[in-house]
Scaffold this active site. Sequence first.
Site, PDB file in Angstrom:
ATOM      1  CE  LYS A 157       1.447  49.975  29.055  1.00  0.00           C
ATOM      2  NZ  LYS A 157       2.178  50.512  28.218  1.00  0.00           N
ATOM      3  CD  GLU A 232     -11.956  50.151  20.743  1.00  0.00           C
ATOM      4  OE1 GLU A 232     -11.820  49.182  20.091  1.00  0.00           O
ATOM      5  OE2 GLU A 232     -11.389  51.168  20.699  1.00  0.00           O
ATOM      6  CB  CYS A 266      -9.725  48.992  16.632  1.00  0.00           C
ATOM      7  SG  CYS A 266     -10.328  50.396  17.483  1.00  0.00           S
ATOM      8  CD  GLU A 366      -7.150  44.722  14.408  1.00  0.00           C
ATOM      9  OE1 GLU A 366      -7.768  45.518  14.672  1.00  0.00           O
ATOM     10  OE2 GLU A 366      -6.496  43.972  15.204  1.00  0.00           O
TER      11      GLU A 366
END
Length: 464
Positions: A157, A232, A266, A366
């Site tokens: 997906k 991850e 990331c 982040e």
Amino acid sequence: MSEQIIVKNPATGEVIKEIKKNTVAEINEAITIGEKAFKTWKEVNANEKSRLLRRWADLIIENIDELAEIITTENGKPLVEAKGELKSGVSYVEWYAEEAKRIYGRTVPANSGDKRILVSKQPIGLVAAITPWNFPGSMMLRKAAPALAAGCTFIVKPAVETPLTTIRLIELAHEAGFEKEVIQYVNGRGSVVGELFTSSKAIKKITFTGSTNVGKILMRDSASTVKSLTMELGGHAPVIVCDDADIDFAVEQTIITKFRNAGQTCVCANRLLVHESILDEFTEKLSEKVSALNMGNGLNQETEIGPVINKDSYEKIINQIDDAVSKGAEVTTNNQDKHSSENEAYFVAPTILKNVSLDMNIMYEETFGPVAPITSFNKLSEAIEIANDTPYGLASYFFTNDYRNAIYLHDNLDYGIVGWNDGAPTAAQAPFGGVKESGLGSEGGIEGIEPYLETKYLSIGNVE
Ligand code: ADP
């Protein structure tokens, strides 16, 4: 709720395509098909699996211009980066085409002479992948390749922002000769599809790249079926620049790690920790180069920084800049008039902040955007303390030409990936993965196929 996914070009706000969301019945049907196909795919011999993967890799390269344009149009990154992403993704397909032939077992000495112990590896079963919008090509390829090489069937997906790359890559997989049932995609909202995947008994493994928050939901929801998981998740990468570093090289590599994909990876540097004796020189050189980066539509050849993905992203990044400035940070780049949020296209000008202190949100949240805060340190132990003060543990970087500094930093950074004088450590043959709340397991390398295999042990008695 809408039945369509509207895919927009983040550089212009224009609608590129509308695609149909799959219904719950269609998604369940895809799961059933994938489960059934596993029974035959797992029996296909390693050379044939390898051949199909190589053919797929070749077709991706043959169609790289078209695919890169799809990535740039739905994600926003410059064309040259889109091609780089595809080449990186293909390197995983090629690597696992070879690893398909190296799924070895072993024999182990038993406690008595009339027994034998054999250990073998078997594919885990149907695998479901959920992928993010920041690398719509390579995140899917580095999940699909080891899964297929191991003998698993695969359903992915893609992110609602960037489904078109996945659709085209899977068409090419079918063209390469994979049966339609062996590799499939479904489209829908993450929460809807995630729930169907986690609750399905037919799906034996979920592999996910995305935020730590969503990863935690998937982990929690997978408990009921005790699914194997590869996660991850988010990162908050520090870059440590030591007093003996080659400053020009450190500046150049910092730009690579920080501003690729407009800071939306990331493993992007999130904090720069620079030795106080070189702080001014490093800040000046970095700010000058960053101010000159060309921002615009990724389809233009000269573009180096594309848009950020959407309004939420834009607002989060601008809020982090405002928060830092309100607490005493100073912007050292001279392009701040270039931030823009018109016509549903969101551009954040690449920004460097100095006089940054640890009470600023950007030092912990982040960022996922082209903003780099710089702070200084005196002793390496101080740098380590700041670098490790985060729940994340994905990538970290340091620049030094002194091996003693390097060994100390390597040993003490709580991160799964460490770049020493290297701002781009990703490689198909190396295990990419985070520690702490950045994830579970690795992708790439010999480690990257293990999560798709079960270990089985056969004990044979009475052989003599
Ligand atoms: P990002 O911040 O990079 O968009 P997300 O974790 O929100 O990261 O999204 C990554 C992927 O996870 C996307 O494919 C998204 O659709 C999917 N997703 C989002 N929410 C959920 C959820 N609750 N369950 C499963 N998948 C989800």
